[in-house]
Motif scaffolding. Structure first.
Motif, PDB file in Angstrom:
ATOM      1  N   ALA A  24       0.852  -1.191   0.000  1.00 21.20           N
ATOM      2  CA  ALA A  24       0.000   0.000   0.000  1.00 21.20           C
ATOM      3  C   ALA A  24       0.883   1.234   0.000  1.00 21.20           C
ATOM      4  N   SER A  52      -3.332  -1.124  -2.846  1.00 14.59           N
ATOM      5  CA  SER A  52      -4.201  -0.068  -2.318  1.00 14.59           C
ATOM      6  C   SER A  52      -3.388   1.200  -2.147  1.00 14.59           C
ATOM      7  N   ARG A  75     -12.094   4.523  -5.937  1.00 13.73           N
ATOM      8  CA  ARG A  75     -11.293   3.513  -6.628  1.00 13.73           C
ATOM      9  C   ARG A  75     -10.488   4.213  -7.705  1.00 13.73           C
ATOM     10  N   TYR A  84      -8.154   4.688  -0.091  1.00 11.90           N
ATOM     11  CA  TYR A  84      -8.811   4.924   1.189  1.00 11.90           C
ATOM     12  C   TYR A  84      -8.459   6.314   1.726  1.00 11.90           C
ATOM     13  N   SER A 100      -5.778  -4.641   3.312  1.00 15.60           N
ATOM     14  CA  SER A 100      -5.582  -4.507   1.864  1.00 15.60           C
ATOM     15  C   SER A 100      -4.128  -4.679   1.435  1.00 15.60           C
TER      16      SER A 100
END
Length: 398
Positions: A24, A52, A75, A84, A100
Motif C-alpha cells: 500500500a 491499495s 477507486r 482509502y 488490503s
C-alpha cells in the motif's frame, strides 16, 4: 541527492523484501520522484504489487481546502485499486483498510511542524500496523524547515489530530526520524524501516530544502518554501479571527490580516516589545482582499513575512515567537479585540482552537495577560526546546 522514493526505485536490493507482498502507498500530490513522476505510477511501473493507496488530509489529489473538509474513499480509475481516505469517515485506518496490504509505504512530504496532520497520520498508521501485524516503511523526505526546534511542548491530555504527542511546534525531524521517536515513546512493537535519503544536508545551502528539487504543494495552501518556513508560526492564525491569507495567492505567509487593525501600528509595537523576535526575516505591511474564508471580500491590513533571499537567517528566524509577538502586539494595542476564534477545530469541540493548536493554553494566556513579559514565554519555550533536542538527538539519521 535522492529522496527515499528515488533510492527505492533505483536499488533492486532495497525492493527485494517487497517481492511477493501486497503493498500500500500513503501519498499526496507532492509524493513524486526526482523526475516528477507520482510515486504510485513509479512504483507500479517498477513492478511492485501495489494493491491499495491511502490519502491523508486534503486527499490523495490534494484538492480539499481546509479544516474538517473530508475526502471520500474511491477507486483509482487507472489501476482499479481502492484509495482509502484517512481524513473522511475515519482518521485512523480501519482493520479492513489494513487488510488490503502487507507492507505500507509512507511517502508524504511534511513541513516539520507538529500541527501538520501528516505527522499524526504516521502515528495512527504505526499503531494500526502493530495491531494488525503489518510492516511500515517511511520513504523519507526532507524537513523543509530544517533542524531548528521551537515552541512549547504539548501538555499531557492535550493530544489531538494536530497534536500526536509531547513535542514542540517545530520539531526539527524528518518523518522517518519521527517514526523512530513514535515507536520508542509509545513503546510500539511494529516492523518499521526508513528508506533514508542519500545526500540530504539539513545545514546545507537550502537550509533543509535541496536547491535542485522542485517544490510541489503537499497541501493546497503550502505553495512555496517561504510558507513552509513560516508555517510553525502562521498556522496559529487558524485559531484566530484574523485572516491567515486563505483566499489569496500567499496563504499562511502573513502574520495577520484584518479590516479593523492598523498593521503599521502593530509592527511598531512588535518592535518595541520584543525586537529580537523579528530577526532572521523581513516583515512588511501589505494589503489583501481574500476571495473566500475569513474576511472574504473585505480589504485587510496585514503584515507579510519574507523568510527568503537576503533577508533570511536560518538560525535567527523563529516563526513561532514571531507569530506570538504579533498576537501580543495586537492585544496590547486593542485590549478588547476578539482575537481567539471559537469554532470546532480538527474534531475538537470543547477546547479553543488556539489551545488545540498550541497543545495547551500557555501561549493564549501569555498573550492575554497584560502583565506578561517576553521572558515569560521565551524562558518556558527554551526549556522545552532544549529538552526535546536532547530527547531526539540519537534518532537523527542525517
Amino acid at each position: 541527492m535522492k529522496f527515499g522514493i528515488d533510492r527505492l526505485l533505483a536499488d533492486p536490493e532495497l525492493r527485494k523484501p517487497l517481492e511477493g507482498r501486497r503493498v500500500a502507498l500513503v501519498a499526496h500530490p507532492a509524493s513524486v520522484t526526482e523526475e516528477l513522476v507520482h510515486s504510485l505510477d513509479a512504483l507500479i511501473a517498477a513492478g511492485i504489487n501495489v494493491t491499495s493507496a491511502f490519502g491523508p488530509q486534503h486527499g490523495l489529489k490534494g484538492d480539499k481546502q481546509d479544516n474538517m473538509v473530508e475526502t471520500a474513499d474511491e477507486r483509482d480509475p487507472t489501476y482499479g485499486i481502492p484509495v482509502y481516505s484517512l481524513y473522511g469517515e475515519v482518521r485512523r485506518p480501519s482493520a479492513a483498510m489494513m487488510e488490503s496490504a502487507d507492507v505500507f509505504l509512507f511517502d508524504l512530504q511534511d513541513l516539520g511542524c507538529r500541527i501538520y496532520t501528516f505527522v499524526t497520520t504516521l502515528l495512527y498508521l504505526l499503531e494500526a500496523a502493530e495491531k494488525q501485524g503489518k510492516i511500515v516503511w517511511v520513504l523519507d523526505r526532507p524537513n523543509p524547515a530544517g533542524r531548528p526546534v521551537e515552541g512549547l511542548t504539548l501538555l499531557p491530555g492535550q493530544e489531538s489530530f494536530v497534536g500526536a504527542g509531547p513535542m514542540p511546534m517545530r520539531h526539527g525531524l524528518t518523518l522517518g526520524e519521527m517514526g523512530r521517536w513514535f515507536i520508542r515513546h509509545f513503546k510500539l512493537d511494529v516492523d518499521y524501516r526508513v528508506i533514508a535519503m542519500d545526500g540530504w544536508e539539513p545545514e546545507g545551502a537550502g537550509h533543509g530544502w535541496p536547491l535542485d528539487r522542485v517544490w510541489i504543494n503537499p497541501s493546497p495552501n503550502a505553495a512555496n518554501l517561504n510558507m513552509a518556513r513560516a508555517y510553525a508560526g502562521t498556522v496559529m492564525i487558524e485559531g484566530a479571527t484574523l485572516s491567515e491569507g486563505r483566499g489569496t495567492t500567499r496563504p499562511l505567509e502573513v502574520l495577520f490580516g484584518a479590516p479593523d487593525i492598523d498593521a503599521k501600528a502593530v509592527l511598531a509595537e512588535m518592535q518595541r516589545f520584543a525586537p529580537e523576535w523579528l530577526a532572521g526575516c523581513a516583515v512588511r505591511e501589505c494589503w489583501f482582499e481574500p476571495t473566500f474564508h475569513k474576511h472574504g471580500g473585505t480589504l485587510c491590513s496585514g503584515l507579510m513575512i519574507h523568510a527568503e533571499g537576503k533577508f533570511y537567517d536560518h538560525h535567527a528566524f523563529r516563526p513561532w515567537r514571531l507569530q506570538a509577538l504579533a498576537f501580543k502586539a495586537i492585544r496590547n494595542l486593542y485590549r478588547d479585540y476578539p482575537i481567539w476564534r471559537d469554532f470546532p477545530y480538527e474534531y475538537e469541540f470543547e477546547r479553543l482552537a488556539i489551545d488545540v493548536i498550541n497543545g495547551g493554553p500557555g501561549l493564549r494566556e501569555w498573550v492575554d495577560d497584560p502583565a506578561s513579559l517576553r521572558a515569560d514565554l521565551d524562558d518556558a519555550a527554551r526549556r522545552d526546546e532544549a529538552a526535546w533536542k536532547a530527547e531526539v538527538a540519537d534518532l537523527q539519521l542525517y
